[in-house]
Design a protein around this motif. Structure first.
Motif, short mmCIF file in Angstrom:
data_model
loop_
_atom_site.label_atom_id
_atom_site.label_comp_id
_atom_site.label_asym_id
_atom_site.label_seq_id
_atom_site.Cartn_x
_atom_site.Cartn_y
_atom_site.Cartn_z
N LEU A 175 0.83 -1.21 0.00
CA LEU A 175 0.00 0.00 0.00
C LEU A 175 0.86 1.26 0.00
N VAL A 176 1.94 1.24 0.78
CA VAL A 176 2.83 2.40 0.82
C VAL A 176 3.48 2.61 -0.54
N ALA A 177 3.93 1.54 -1.18
CA ALA A 177 4.55 1.67 -2.50
C ALA A 177 3.57 2.20 -3.52
N THR A 178 2.34 1.74 -3.50
CA THR A 178 1.31 2.20 -4.45
C THR A 178 1.02 3.68 -4.28
N MET A 179 0.84 4.10 -3.04
CA MET A 179 0.48 5.49 -2.79
C MET A 179 1.62 6.43 -3.12
N THR A 180 2.83 6.07 -2.76
CA THR A 180 3.96 6.95 -3.05
C THR A 180 4.26 7.00 -4.55
N PHE A 181 4.04 5.89 -5.25
CA PHE A 181 4.24 5.89 -6.69
C PHE A 181 3.25 6.84 -7.37
N ALA A 182 2.00 6.79 -6.92
CA ALA A 182 0.98 7.67 -7.51
C ALA A 182 1.25 9.13 -7.17
N ALA A 183 1.76 9.38 -5.93
CA ALA A 183 2.02 10.77 -5.54
C ALA A 183 3.12 11.39 -6.36
N GLY A 184 4.04 10.57 -6.89
CA GLY A 184 5.14 11.12 -7.68
C GLY A 184 4.69 11.71 -9.00
N PHE A 185 3.48 11.34 -9.47
CA PHE A 185 2.98 11.87 -10.75
C PHE A 185 1.81 12.81 -10.57
N THR A 186 1.50 13.13 -9.32
CA THR A 186 0.45 14.12 -9.03
C THR A 186 1.05 15.21 -8.18
N LEU A 187 1.98 15.96 -8.75
CA LEU A 187 2.73 16.95 -8.01
C LEU A 187 1.86 18.14 -7.65
N PRO A 188 2.13 18.79 -6.51
CA PRO A 188 1.41 20.03 -6.16
C PRO A 188 1.70 21.11 -7.20
N GLY A 189 0.68 21.79 -7.66
CA GLY A 189 0.82 22.85 -8.67
C GLY A 189 0.67 22.36 -10.09
N GLY A 190 0.76 21.03 -10.30
CA GLY A 190 0.56 20.48 -11.64
C GLY A 190 1.76 20.66 -12.54
N PHE A 191 1.51 20.55 -13.89
CA PHE A 191 2.57 20.61 -14.90
C PHE A 191 2.26 21.71 -15.91
N ASN A 192 3.34 22.23 -16.55
CA ASN A 192 3.17 23.26 -17.59
C ASN A 192 2.56 22.62 -18.83
N SER A 193 1.65 23.33 -19.42
CA SER A 193 0.96 22.84 -20.63
C SER A 193 1.38 23.58 -21.90
N SER A 194 2.43 24.39 -21.83
CA SER A 194 2.87 25.14 -22.99
C SER A 194 4.40 25.18 -23.02
N ALA A 195 4.92 25.46 -24.18
CA ALA A 195 6.37 25.56 -24.36
C ALA A 195 6.87 26.83 -23.69
N PRO A 196 8.13 26.97 -23.32
CA PRO A 196 9.20 26.01 -23.64
C PRO A 196 9.38 24.92 -22.58
N HIS A 197 8.58 24.95 -21.44
CA HIS A 197 8.73 23.96 -20.36
C HIS A 197 7.53 23.02 -20.33
N LEU A 198 7.14 22.59 -21.51
CA LEU A 198 5.97 21.73 -21.61
C LEU A 198 6.19 20.42 -20.84
N GLY A 199 5.22 20.07 -19.96
CA GLY A 199 5.27 18.82 -19.20
C GLY A 199 6.10 18.87 -17.94
N ARG A 200 6.75 19.99 -17.67
CA ARG A 200 7.55 20.10 -16.46
C ARG A 200 6.70 20.63 -15.30
N ALA A 201 7.19 20.37 -14.09
CA ALA A 201 6.46 20.80 -12.90
C ALA A 201 6.40 22.31 -12.82
N THR A 202 5.25 22.84 -12.52
CA THR A 202 5.07 24.29 -12.47
C THR A 202 5.88 24.91 -11.34
N LEU A 203 5.92 24.22 -10.19
CA LEU A 203 6.60 24.75 -9.01
C LEU A 203 7.94 24.06 -8.77
#
Length: 693
Positions: free
Chosen positions: A527-555
């Motif tokens: 359960l710990v592995a599942t939750m921490t794995f999912a948390a790694g792809f749901t970062l606080p602030g989300g991801f950039n949706s435009s260039a030049p940092h497309l897909g990178r963490a906003t914060l």
């Protein structure tokens, strides 16, 4: 017959006219039965005269059987002027079954039914209901005072007649709380006793008659808290309060238990009078059954009232033993009645030196029940009581260590108490020996205070350290391993003995239970592995949706987000390492199981601690600009983090085969010192959110 029916109907109420019309028919049946019984008695030469068994001759009373009154008649109640005194001890014949109609009429208190029975010469004294009640029992039960007076004057023998439960009419009156009827009975008995001779007067004593449970009328009055009736009966007869029932409980005992000070005073006041021989009555010899009245007063909380009355009248009752063989002072100490202890010692300190039936003293009882305030007060009043020994040669410190939780620690803080720690009982055990035998870890820090104590051996040749290392079970028992770790750490910390490890290797438990334990750890790690794995792809602030940092963490530039990711990765990898280690434990090899648990438990503990910290920094990254909310979140998280360490840490550490006293021992001792604080916080959280203690 029709005229008779009309005559009877006119005497009864209109609401019961149908029942009353049928009454003569029932009376005819009774009269026929009476004729049959009389014929049967004549055949067997058995006569049923209303005579008296005694020495007094009532032949001069007159042909009507009425005893004439002599002297001043104004002081005599009016209803007693018609008393047939010669019938008090009359022999009753065969019982006559009471019909439902007579039962109902007497229950309603209709005197006309009694008049009709008298006119038909029906044997009133022999009528009995299905439950064995006479007509006097019924009249008393429903409180018909006038009917009672008329019945008792005509058939005074019914006053002493029991029903199927062994209760006389006086029992019934006391149980029902009919004060006027009880007073009428008392007046009748007083009047009759004055007219009878000594032998008959002794027999005319309904106050001491008992029912099938052994209760007198006074028992029933006190049980129903009819105090006016109880005082009336006590005044009427001074012996009844001391009679015990089948359970060994006297009326005096019940009055003390109820805390009725005035009633107890009224009962004990009778012992101040002198008997015929001129000697003062002995209260202890008069009481039947249980005599530990002071114990009952303490139990009822009547310290300033009933207890004072009892001890003023009979001070020796303080030394009586209860069912468990405890003196009054020991009972007060065992029940935590500190006021009672103070009251008893204020009167006399001699009770401190009186043994219980088991050979112990009151100070031992107080220590056994962890009543520290009572122990301290006894020591203040009688300092030498600390030297008192029970039949096993144990002093108060031995008892406190064996049974109490904190008494021994507090005792060792008192001046001139250190020597108690080196005293040995009949088996050679010191208080420290008993502490490790009973796994009383709270007492160990105060008892391990010198090398001399550690070197003392009992009659088996064992030191305290020898006992704790031999008695600890090979499987994991948390209390035992915790006590051993604390004991060894104190020895190491104070430099008394050399200690290499605070624990011993634990052998695996039952294979089935051990497999369940491993499966539980696997589930948690997954359960710990599942939750921490999912948390790694749901970062606080989300991801950039435009260039030049497309897909990178906003914060991504925030330090708190970096810490969040670091803790999340550590938690996930530690849990995965735990899963991989526990897979080896599934093979069934006992050695692999033990080795896998030693590796997996610390890894899982680390993963569980990283998870809440990662969550904290993730929230801080998102709402860090709200200062007040940030402070509250950090405070709550900090409390939870330390709570998780103190809950999970000892569980993991005490299972390891080797724990250095230099590093891990400090943590265990800190947990021992502050665990009460976390328990207190947990209790209040339970109260606030769950509504229960």
């Amino acid at each position: 017959m029709d005229e008779l029916i009309v005559s009877i109907s006119s005497t009864f109420s209109k609401t019961s006219c149908i029942t009353d019309l049928l009454l003569p028919l029932e009376l005819d049946r009774i009269e026929a039965q009476r004729s049959t019984d009389a014929s049967h008695d004549q055949q067997n030469r058995t006569y049923l005269p209303m005579n008296i068994h005694g020495s007094q001759d009532f032949s001069q009373s007159g042909g009507d059987g009425v005893t004439p009154l002599t002297g001043d008649t104004e002081s005599v109640p009016e209803f007693l002027t018609n008393l047939r005194l010669s019938d008090i001890f009359a022999i009753r014949g065969k019982d006559v079954r009471m019909t439902p109609l007579i039962f109902s009429q007497i229950s309603y208190g209709k005197k006309a039914c009694l008049d009709l029975l008298r006119s038909r010469e029906i044997p009133v004294a022999r009528l009995k209901s299905d439950t064995g009640d006479s007509i006097l029992h019924l009249a008393v039960k429903w409180g018909h005072i006038e009917l009672v007076k008329e019945i008792v004057c005509e058939c005074p023998c019914l006053l002493l007649e029991p029903n199927s439960s062994g209760q006389t009419p006086l029992h019934v009156a006391a149980h029902g709380g009919h004060t006027a009827i009880v007073e009428a009975f008392v007046a009748l008995v007083t009047f009759a006793s004055a007219k009878l001779g000594n032998e008959e007067s002794e027999r005319m004593n309904p106050y001491v008659l008992k029912d099938e449970d052994g209760n007198t009328a006074l028992h029933l009055a006190i049980e129903g808290l009819y105090l006016e009736i109880a005082r009336c009966l006590v005044k009427a007869n001074w012996d009844a309060p001391f009679l015990g029932n089948n359970k060994g409980i006297s009326s005096l005992y019940m009055a003390v238990e109820a805390g009725e000070v005035s009633l107890v005073k009224a009962i004990l006041k009778t012992t101040d009078d002198e008997d015929l021989e001129g000697t003062k009555s002995n209260l202890e010899s008069k009481i039947q059954g249980y005599k530990y009245l002071a114990h009952v007063a303490l139990q009822a909380g009547s310290i300033a009232g009933v207890l004072d009355v009892i001890l003023d009248e009979c001070p020796t009752l303080v030394n009586e033993r209860d069912q468990k063989g405890r003196t009054c002072l020991s009972f007060a100490a065992s029940s935590g009645n500190y006021q009672g202890v103070c009251k008893l010692l204020a009167r006399s300190t001699m009770s401190v030196y009186i043994r219980n039936d088991d050979g112990s003293y009151p100070i031992h009882t107080a220590a056994e029940y962890s009543q520290w305030t009572s122990v301290r007060y006894i020591l203040d009043r009688c300092p030498d009581s600390k030297h008192l020994l029970n039949k096993h040669g144990q002093n108060v410190l031995h008892i406190g260590v064996k049974h109490g939780k904190y008494v021994s620690t507090l005792l060792m803080q008192i001046k001139d108490m250190e020597h108690l720690g080196v005293e040995q009982d009949v088996d050679g055990n010191t208080p420290l020996h008993l502490a490790v035998m009973n796994w009383n870890y709270d007492s160990i820090p105060s008892l391990v205070n010198s090398r001399k104590i550690l070197r003392l051996r009992n009659k088996r040749g064992l030191r305290a350290r020898d006992i704790i290392e031999l008695e600890v079970k090979p499987n994991y028992i948390f209390e035992e391993r915790w006590t051993m770790a604390l004991f060894l750490y104190i020895c190491h910390l104070r430099g008394f003995e050399s200690v290499k490890s605070l624990t011993k290797p634990a052998e695996p438990l039952d294979p089935k239970n051990n497999r369940d334990y491993v499966n539980t750890l696997l589930l948690v790690a997954a359960l710990v592995a599942t939750m921490t794995f999912a948390a790694g792809f749901t970062l606080p602030g989300g991801f950039n949706s435009s260039a030049p940092h497309l897909g990178r963490a906003t914060l991504a530039t925030k330090p708190t987000l970096s810490i969040f990711l670091l803790l999340d990765i550590l938690a996930m990898q530690s849990s995965l390492a735990t899963i991989g280690t526990l897979i080896w434990a599934q093979l069934g090899d006992p050695v692999l199981i033990r080795s896998s648990l030693h590796v997996a438990l610390p890894l899982l503990l680390f993963a569980l601690l990283c998870m809440p910290m990662a969550f904290l920094f993730g929230v801080v990254t998102a709402v860090g600009h709200v200062k007040w909310l940030l402070v509250i979140i950090c405070f709550i998280s900090l409390i939870f983090f330390f709570w998780a360490i103190f809950v999970l840490g000892p569980h993991v550490m005490l299972q390891r085969p080797y724990i250095s006293p230099k590093n891990t021992g400090f943590f265990l001792v800190t947990f021992m010192q502050y665990k009460e604080i976390f328990e207190f916080i947990a209790i209040w959280i339970n109260i606030l959110f769950c509504g229960c203690y």
